[in-house]
Design an enzyme around this catalytic site. Sequence first.
Site, PDB file in Angstrom:
ATOM      1  N   ASN A 116       3.615   8.198  -0.522  1.00 35.24           N
ATOM      2  CA  ASN A 116       3.417   7.250  -1.606  1.00 35.24           C
ATOM      3  C   ASN A 116       3.897   5.855  -1.221  1.00 35.24           C
ATOM      4  O   ASN A 116       3.096   4.967  -0.951  1.00 35.24           O
ATOM      5  CB  ASN A 116       4.140   7.756  -2.860  1.00 35.24           C
ATOM      6  CG  ASN A 116       3.740   6.985  -4.106  1.00 35.24           C
ATOM      7  OD1 ASN A 116       3.189   5.900  -4.029  1.00 35.24           O
ATOM      8  ND2 ASN A 116       4.022   7.538  -5.263  1.00 35.24           N
ATOM      9  N   ASP A 117       5.207   5.684  -1.127  1.00 31.17           N
ATOM     10  CA  ASP A 117       5.737   4.349  -0.872  1.00 31.17           C
ATOM     11  C   ASP A 117       5.287   3.776   0.473  1.00 31.17           C
ATOM     12  O   ASP A 117       5.117   2.569   0.598  1.00 31.17           O
ATOM     13  CB  ASP A 117       7.267   4.370  -0.944  1.00 31.17           C
ATOM     14  CG  ASP A 117       7.746   4.698  -2.361  1.00 31.17           C
ATOM     15  OD1 ASP A 117       6.996   4.418  -3.305  1.00 31.17           O
ATOM     16  OD2 ASP A 117       8.857   5.241  -2.496  1.00 31.17           O
ATOM     17  N   VAL A 118       5.070   4.642   1.466  1.00 28.01           N
ATOM     18  CA  VAL A 118       4.715   4.132   2.798  1.00 28.01           C
ATOM     19  C   VAL A 118       3.282   3.616   2.863  1.00 28.01           C
ATOM     20  O   VAL A 118       2.865   3.090   3.887  1.00 28.01           O
ATOM     21  CB  VAL A 118       4.947   5.188   3.910  1.00 28.01           C
ATOM     22  CG1 VAL A 118       6.418   5.550   4.014  1.00 28.01           C
ATOM     23  CG2 VAL A 118       4.095   6.422   3.710  1.00 28.01           C
ATOM     24  N   VAL A 119       2.503   3.787   1.779  1.00 27.27           N
ATOM     25  CA  VAL A 119       1.156   3.220   1.744  1.00 27.27           C
ATOM     26  C   VAL A 119       0.979   2.278   0.551  1.00 27.27           C
ATOM     27  O   VAL A 119      -0.128   1.925   0.189  1.00 27.27           O
ATOM     28  CB  VAL A 119       0.061   4.319   1.680  1.00 27.27           C
ATOM     29  CG1 VAL A 119      -0.019   5.069   2.998  1.00 27.27           C
ATOM     30  CG2 VAL A 119       0.297   5.274   0.519  1.00 27.27           C
ATOM     31  N   ALA A 157      10.758   5.317  -4.914  1.00 25.96           N
ATOM     32  CA  ALA A 157      11.240   4.023  -5.397  1.00 25.96           C
ATOM     33  C   ALA A 157      10.945   3.830  -6.882  1.00 25.96           C
ATOM     34  O   ALA A 157      11.389   2.878  -7.491  1.00 25.96           O
ATOM     35  CB  ALA A 157      10.615   2.901  -4.587  1.00 25.96           C
TER      36      ALA A 157
END
Lengths: 104, 479
Positions: free
Chosen positions: B405-408, B446
Site C-alpha cells: 500500500n504505502d510503497v506505491v 501510515a
Amino acid sequence: MENVLHYFFEYKETIFIIALSIFLGIEVISHVPAVLHTPLMSGANAISGVIIIGGIILVGHANLTTFSVELVLGLLALIFGTLNVVGGFAVTDRMLEMFKKKKK
Amino acid sequence: MIQGLIITDIAGFTAGGAILELSYLIAALLFVTGLKLLSHPESARRGNLWAFGGMALAMLTTLILHRNPEGNGIPLANVWVILAAVGVGAAIGWIIARRVKMTAMPQLVSFYNATGGAASALVALLEYPNAVAGDVQSILVTVLGLIIGSVAFSGSMIAYGKLDGKVGDIMKPFMTYINLFLMVLTLALGAYIVTSPLPPAELTWAIYALLFLSLLYGVLFVMPIGGADMPVVISLLNALTGIAAAMAGFIYSNQAMILGGILVGAAGMILTVLMCKAMNRSLINVIVGAFGGSAASVGGEQGTVKEITLSDAAVLMSYSQRIVIIPGYGLAVAQAQHIAQELDELLESKGVSVRYAIHPVAGRMPGHMNVLLAEADVPYEKLVEMDDINPDMPNVDVAIVVGANDVVNPAAYNDPGSPIYGMPIIDAHLAKNIIIMKRGMGKGYAGIENALFFNDKTRMLFGDAKSSIQKLVAEIKSM
C-alpha cells in the site's frame, strides 16, 4: 585538553582498532544488493555471537565445586551465545541455499 | 584492563598465548572476509561458512589455550561443562534453524539477535564484580555492555513477539516521554556506577537496578514501533548486539570480540541508515514514532474505486507483454508467494514477461520480499530493485499490487501534507493498467488514503490474495 590527549595516548591502539573496524564494516557492507539484505543481516547477527568467547572464559575459570547463581548465569550466557552462533549461521545458510537452487 | 593490539607485556609471553592471539587474528580476518563474500550473491554461502570457520577456530583455541591472569589454563572439568553447554545450545539452535518455516524468518532472526544480546548482558553482569573500584575504563565498558546487551535482548524479544503476532503495537503519545525519561534514568544510573569510588561489591543493587531499567527500556522502546518501521528497528537491534559484544571484548581485551562486534555494529548501522533512507525518515523520527494520529489530517479527494472481475483480469494479464508484480507484507500474511510464482510461470508460458518490483522496506525486515519469493523458487534475476524498475514502469502493461500500500502511494510525490511525503515509491501509477489485490478498503500502515486506488487506470480485485491468485490461475488455464 591535556586530559583528552593523555587519554588518547594511553589508549591509542584501542582507538585505532575501533576507528578502523568501523571504517571496515562500512566499506565491506556498502552497495549490498537488496536481495542479500536479510542473509547479510542474519550472517552479521551470527558473528555478533562472538560473545561466546566471553562465555567460555567466564565458565572456563569458574569454580565448579560450589553451586552458585553466577555459574548458572554463566552457563546460560554460554548456551545463549551458542544459540546465536549456530542458529544464526545455520539459518543464513538455509536462506542462501534457497537463493542458489533457483539458478536453473 | 584495556590493552592494545600488540602484546606490550613481553614478560608475560608464552607460546600458547601467542598462538591464541594469532588464532584471534585469523578469526577476525575470516569475519571480515566472510562479511565481504556475503555481500555478493555468488559467494554469499561461502562467506557465511568462512565466518563460521572463524568462530569455530576462536572458540576452540580459547578453550585450549586461554589462561587467566594467574596463568592457569581452563581445567578439564570446566572444559567438559563448556562442551556440554555449547552442545545444548548448538543442538537447539540447529534444530530451530532447520525446522522453522521460511515464512517465520523475520521472527527467527530477531530471536537469535535476542540470544546474542542476552549473552552479552550476562557476561557483563558476571564480570562486574571482578572490576577494580575506580578503574573507570573497565567499569565503563562493563556498564555499556550491560545496558546495550539488555536493550538488544528485550527489544529483540518484543520485535520477535510482534512479528509472530503475539504482541500488538501500543502507540500512545505519552510513551515518548516515558521512554525519554527512562533512557535518561538508565544513563544516569550507569554514570553513577562508572564514577562511583565504591567497590563493585557495594554496588550490587545498582548493577541489578541497571539491568532491570535497561530491560524495561528495551521493551518500551520497541513497543510503540509499528509494523512498517520494523525493518529499521530490526537492523538497529542487530547493530546493538554487535556493539554489546564489542564492549564485552574490551572487558577481556579480546581482539576477536572487539573487531567482530564493531564490524557487526557498523554493518548494522549502515543497513539501518539504508532502511531509513528508503522511507525518507530519520532514525530519530522512527524511534520517536511520528506516524499515528497526525496522519488523520490528510483528507484528500477520493472518488470511486472500480472493481474488476476475475475473467477480465485473466484476459488483461494473458494479453499483456510486460507485467510487474509489486509485493508487500500482505503477500507474506496471505502466504501467497507460491501461488504467485505459479501465476508467473503460467503467464511466462504464454509469452508474457513477468518481473517483481521490490521496495527496500516492503515487508517486516530488510530484504523480506526477496527471501519470501526465493522460497517460492522465483529466480532472483526476476526481482528488480525500485530504482531499476521505475524508469521502465511506463512500458509496463499491468502492474499487479499484492498486499502493498504505502510503497506505491503517489502521495509521496504530490501531497506535502502526507506523512509519507518524500518517501521513494515504486511508480505503479505510471503503468498502463493497475490491478490491486486487497482484502478491503483498509488503509496502509501510515493510515492514509491511497490515491492510486482511485486512479482511472486502477481496478481493484478484493479478497484474500492467495485465493484471488488461485482463482486467477484457474481462470487463465481455462481460457
